[in-house]
Design an enzyme around this catalytic site. Structure first.
Site, PDB file in Angstrom:
ATOM      1  N   CYS A  86      13.666  10.381   7.159  1.00  0.00           N
ATOM      2  CA  CYS A  86      13.662   9.846   8.524  1.00  0.00           C
ATOM      3  C   CYS A  86      15.022   9.972   9.181  1.00  0.00           C
ATOM      4  O   CYS A  86      15.117  10.173  10.383  1.00  0.00           O
ATOM      5  CB  CYS A  86      13.182   8.405   8.518  1.00  0.00           C
ATOM      6  SG  CYS A  86      13.977   7.427   7.254  1.00  0.00           S
ATOM      7  N   GLU A 121      10.060   0.843  10.436  1.00  0.00           N
ATOM      8  CA  GLU A 121      11.088   1.873  10.256  1.00  0.00           C
ATOM      9  C   GLU A 121      10.390   3.190  10.549  1.00  0.00           C
ATOM     10  O   GLU A 121       9.564   3.651   9.770  1.00  0.00           O
ATOM     11  CB  GLU A 121      11.646   1.791   8.831  1.00  0.00           C
ATOM     12  CG  GLU A 121      12.999   2.441   8.720  1.00  0.00           C
ATOM     13  CD  GLU A 121      12.867   3.892   8.388  1.00  0.00           C
ATOM     14  OE1 GLU A 121      12.797   4.716   9.338  1.00  0.00           O
ATOM     15  OE2 GLU A 121      12.808   4.213   7.204  1.00  0.00           O
ATOM     16  N   GLU A 179      10.200  14.760  15.971  1.00  0.00           N
ATOM     17  CA  GLU A 179      10.573  14.756  14.558  1.00  0.00           C
ATOM     18  C   GLU A 179       9.723  15.801  13.830  1.00  0.00           C
ATOM     19  O   GLU A 179       8.498  15.691  13.806  1.00  0.00           O
ATOM     20  CB  GLU A 179      10.318  13.367  13.974  1.00  0.00           C
ATOM     21  CG  GLU A 179      10.703  13.274  12.527  1.00  0.00           C
ATOM     22  CD  GLU A 179      10.545  11.871  11.973  1.00  0.00           C
ATOM     23  OE1 GLU A 179       9.431  11.332  11.999  1.00  0.00           O
ATOM     24  OE2 GLU A 179      11.556  11.316  11.508  1.00  0.00           O
ATOM     25  N   LYS A 205       0.837  -1.210   0.000  1.00  0.00           N
ATOM     26  CA  LYS A 205       0.000   0.000   0.000  1.00  0.00           C
ATOM     27  C   LYS A 205       0.866   1.252   0.000  1.00  0.00           C
ATOM     28  O   LYS A 205       1.526   1.567   0.990  1.00  0.00           O
ATOM     29  CB  LYS A 205      -0.916   0.046   1.226  1.00  0.00           C
ATOM     30  CG  LYS A 205      -1.970   1.159   1.063  1.00  0.00           C
ATOM     31  CD  LYS A 205      -2.661   1.541   2.337  1.00  0.00           C
ATOM     32  CE  LYS A 205      -1.929   2.574   3.144  1.00  0.00           C
ATOM     33  NZ  LYS A 205      -1.738   3.872   2.461  1.00  0.00           N
TER      34      LYS A 205
HETATM   35  P1  NAI Z   1       1.770   7.957   8.709  1.00  0.00           P
HETATM   36  O1  NAI Z   1       2.573   7.094   9.597  1.00  0.00           O
HETATM   37  O2  NAI Z   1       0.364   8.279   9.090  1.00  0.00           O
HETATM   38  O3  NAI Z   1       1.710   7.315   7.227  1.00  0.00           O
HETATM   39  C1  NAI Z   1       2.617   6.374   6.706  1.00  0.00           C
HETATM   40  C2  NAI Z   1       1.860   5.237   6.029  1.00  0.00           C
HETATM   41  O4  NAI Z   1       1.041   4.596   6.988  1.00  0.00           O
HETATM   42  C3  NAI Z   1       0.906   5.676   4.908  1.00  0.00           C
HETATM   43  O5  NAI Z   1       0.905   4.698   3.895  1.00  0.00           O
HETATM   44  C4  NAI Z   1      -0.437   5.687   5.609  1.00  0.00           C
HETATM   45  O6  NAI Z   1      -1.519   5.504   4.735  1.00  0.00           O
HETATM   46  C5  NAI Z   1      -0.299   4.515   6.538  1.00  0.00           C
HETATM   47  N1  NAI Z   1      -1.204   4.534   7.700  1.00  0.00           N
HETATM   48  C6  NAI Z   1      -1.712   5.625   8.343  1.00  0.00           C
HETATM   49  N2  NAI Z   1      -2.523   5.224   9.342  1.00  0.00           N
HETATM   50  C7  NAI Z   1      -2.532   3.872   9.345  1.00  0.00           C
HETATM   51  C8  NAI Z   1      -3.171   2.881  10.124  1.00  0.00           C
HETATM   52  N3  NAI Z   1      -3.989   3.202  11.118  1.00  0.00           N
HETATM   53  N4  NAI Z   1      -2.934   1.571   9.853  1.00  0.00           N
HETATM   54  C9  NAI Z   1      -2.107   1.215   8.865  1.00  0.00           C
HETATM   55  N5  NAI Z   1      -1.481   2.108   8.071  1.00  0.00           N
HETATM   56  C10 NAI Z   1      -1.682   3.416   8.300  1.00  0.00           C
HETATM   57  O7  NAI Z   1       2.598   9.297   8.490  1.00  0.00           O
HETATM   58  P2  NAI Z   1       2.019  10.764   8.144  1.00  0.00           P
HETATM   59  O8  NAI Z   1       0.796  11.044   8.960  1.00  0.00           O
HETATM   60  O9  NAI Z   1       1.897  10.878   6.686  1.00  0.00           O
HETATM   61  O10 NAI Z   1       3.212  11.667   8.654  1.00  0.00           O
HETATM   62  C11 NAI Z   1       3.289  12.040  10.032  1.00  0.00           C
HETATM   63  C12 NAI Z   1       4.695  12.060  10.508  1.00  0.00           C
HETATM   64  O11 NAI Z   1       5.226  10.759  10.460  1.00  0.00           O
HETATM   65  C13 NAI Z   1       5.663  12.889   9.701  1.00  0.00           C
HETATM   66  O12 NAI Z   1       5.611  14.241  10.032  1.00  0.00           O
HETATM   67  C14 NAI Z   1       6.960  12.250  10.083  1.00  0.00           C
HETATM   68  O13 NAI Z   1       7.399  12.765  11.320  1.00  0.00           O
HETATM   69  C15 NAI Z   1       6.614  10.802  10.263  1.00  0.00           C
HETATM   70  N6  NAI Z   1       6.960  10.009   9.065  1.00  0.00           N
HETATM   71  C16 NAI Z   1       8.102   9.270   9.096  1.00  0.00           C
HETATM   72  C17 NAI Z   1       8.501   8.597   7.974  1.00  0.00           C
HETATM   73  C18 NAI Z   1       9.745   7.793   7.962  1.00  0.00           C
HETATM   74  O14 NAI Z   1      10.368   7.657   6.927  1.00  0.00           O
HETATM   75  N7  NAI Z   1      10.140   7.164   9.050  1.00  0.00           N
HETATM   76  C19 NAI Z   1       7.749   8.664   6.728  1.00  0.00           C
HETATM   77  C20 NAI Z   1       6.526   9.418   6.810  1.00  0.00           C
HETATM   78  C21 NAI Z   1       6.174  10.069   7.951  1.00  0.00           C
END
Ligand code: NAI
Ligand code: MG
Length: 500
Positions: free
Chosen positions: A304, A270, A401, A195
């Site tokens: 990240c 991650e 972050e 996804k």
């Molecule tokens: P998120 O963690 O909500 O989204 C990442 C992925 O998880 C997307 O594919 C999303 O659709 C999915 N997701 C969201 N809620 C879910 C759930 N309940 N169950 C399963 N999958 C789910 O990240 P978001 O809200 O886009 O960004 C928020 C913060 O997260 C950013 O500001 C950053 O600090 C951090 N982040 C860290 C990343 C990394 O590379 N470690 C990448 C993206 C965000």
């Protein structure tokens, strides 16, 4: 989309893809969501809609998991040798290379990355991670085991694919995240339900077409665009999924763990970081200044492993801060597809608001804004590269972050490496860090003291496919890339034989 709405800077192939339907890939077929729903995807450089994409939810996840299960248990995939899987992966890598311009343009449009950086940088690592990891498909060996029990036995281990894997990826490097996740799953013989993030579904869908063209059997890779709380949550909770791999926020990482507890599926995570960049007084500042600037401003700070906390010795602190602010001032911020752009927009309005919120809170807490600190323009989601001083440990800008181009700079005047390391390690995260020094002893000692999955010396981070990547502490579970990635996608089976 109407052809006249499509960005004229795109090539014909990217234009044609944008104008096509954006469906889900399930069992080798491109299908709409069962609900019939679609969602908009945007150009973060303009805020405008660029395409509509099938909005998958739990019902589509059921179908995709069934297709992945079937492909795992029957059909050509489980019968293929490692060598055959290697060949398919190389074919896919070659196709990505042939379509590199189109893929880079679509990625740049959908998530804002500067086109040249995507084309020459990340895309190459997407291709190389496939080629590198493909080599492991023929090297999934077990061991012969010496048995202690009296008698005649022969014992050995096998490394077998873990099964049906759910992969949930973020928007900051959409294609690279897809490649990092898919490569070890394919090399080991798993099947996948992937996804992409709701913000950036396009390149994963184009990749799905290339996966079909490469000749992977139907159902080996299923791709479901959709939202986290619906499609993502259904993947994480699905009893037919044997393992879930996730990259994203710690908040969602915790939700994934809870959802995974139903069938105790394996989990790799991650998550975020707050990585220190530690500059010693003997460092070569002609390297450290641009290196530290790249570590935080690369991909607009949406990385990240971004080097978001600078710790510079008092003897070099002012020169570091002035130097990085100078670099910030020279960065050409603009639309990803505009020639000469060095830093693109943040991915979404939500991300712009999140980063702005941190800066507002920082100002209330008393930080000094050396440069940046503001949105640029009113169209698209551009944030100026920002350097903050007067930051203290208890502030949210220092602890959390931000995931934007915001550096918190702190000075130290200590000579004691233990204390410097303690300060650098004073975070819930442990993803990365870097040490800038000419002293070999300092470099080695600090590399051992930093509690993080990757430590750079006179560099910050590496995308090379051979080096394992992942986090200590709340930055995650498991390591992607390198040989370690295979462990996330295989089970060890012990076979013990009584020889009589
Ligand atoms: P998120 O963690 O909500 O989204 C990442 C992925 O998880 C997307 O594919 C999303 O659709 C999915 N997701 C969201 N809620 C879910 C759930 N309940 N169950 C399963 N999958 C789910 O990240 P978001 O809200 O886009 O960004 C928020 C913060 O997260 C950013 O500001 C950053 O600090 C951090 N982040 C860290 C990343 C990394 O590379 N470690 C990448 C993206 C965000
Ligand atoms: Mg979220």
């Amino acid at each position: 989309m109407n052809a006249r709405d499509i960005d004229p800077r795109l090539g014909d192939a990217a234009k044609a893809f944008l104008a096509s339907k954006h469906l889900a890939l399930i069992g080798g077929q491109w299908v709409g969501a069962k609900s019939g729903k679609v969602f908009d995807t945007f150009d973060p450089g303009t805020g405008k809609v660029i395409a509509q994409v099938a909005e998958c939810d739990a019902a589509d996840v059921d179908a995709a998991v069934a297709a992945a299960r079937k492909a795992f248990e029957s059909g050509p995939w489980p019968k293929m040798s490692g060598s055959e899987r290697t060949k398919l992966m190389w074919k896919l890598a070659d196709l990505m290379e042939q379509h590199a311009d189109e893929l880079a343009q679509l990625e740049s449009l959908n998530c804002g990355k500067p086109l040249a950086q995507m084309r020459m940088g990340e895309l190459m690592f997407c291709i190389e991670v496939l080629r590198y990891t493909a080599g492991w498909a023929t090297k999934l060996n077990g061991e012969t085991i010496q048995i202690s029990t009296p008698g005649n036995f022969h014992a050995f281990t096998l490394r077998e694919p873990i099964g049906v894997v759910g992969q949930i990826i973020p928007w900051n490097s959409p294609l690279m995240m897809a490649a990092w996740k898919l490569a070890p799953a394919l090399a080991t013989g798993c099947t996948v339900v992937l996804k992409p993030a709701e913000q950036t579904p396009l390149t994963a869908l184009r990749l799905g077409q290339l996966i079909q063209e490469a000749g992977f059997p139907d159902g080996v890779v299923n791709i479901l665009p959709g939202f986290g709380p619906t499609a993502g949550a259904a993947i994480a909770a699905h009893p037919g999924v044997d393992k879930v791999a996730f990259t994203g926020s710690g908040e969602v990482g915790r939700l994934i763990l809870q959802a995974a507890s139903g069938n105790l599926k394996k989990v790799s995570l991650e998550l975020g970081g707050k990585s220190p960049v530690i500059v010693f007084p003997d460092a070569d500042l002609s390297l450290a200044v641009p290196g530290a600037a790249r570590a935080i401003f690369g991909n607009s700070g949406q990385v990240c492993a971004a080097g978001s906390r600078l710790y510079a010795h008092a003897k070099v602190f002012d020169r570091m801060v002035e130097g990085i602010a100078g670099e910030a001032g020279k960065i050409r911020v603009g639309h990803g597809l505009e020639a000469g752009t060095q830093m693109g927009p943040l991915v979404s309005k939500e991300q712009l608001e999140r980063v702005s919120g941190y800066l507002d809170q920082g100002r209330r807490d008393g930080v000094n804004v050396v440069t940046g600190g503001n949105r640029i323009g009113t169209e698209g989601y551009f944030m100026a590269p920002t350097v903050l001083t007067n930051t203290r440990q208890e502030m949210s800008v220092m602890r959390e972050e931000i995931f934007g181009p915001v550096l918190c700079a702190t000075r130290f005047d200590d000579e004691d490496l233990e204390r410097i390391a303690r300060e650098a390690n004073n975070t819930i995260y442990g993803l990365a860090g870097s040490v800038w020094t000419r002293d070999l002893g300092t470099a080695h000692k600090m590399a051992r003291r930093i509690r993080a999955g990757t430590v750079g010396v006179n560099m910050h981070g590496s995308l090379d496919p051979a080096v394992p990547f992942g986090g200590f502490k709340q930055s995650g579970w498991g390591r992607e890339k390198g040989r370690e990635a295979l462990e996330l996608y295989t089970e060890v089976k012990t076979v013990v034989m009584s020889l009589g």
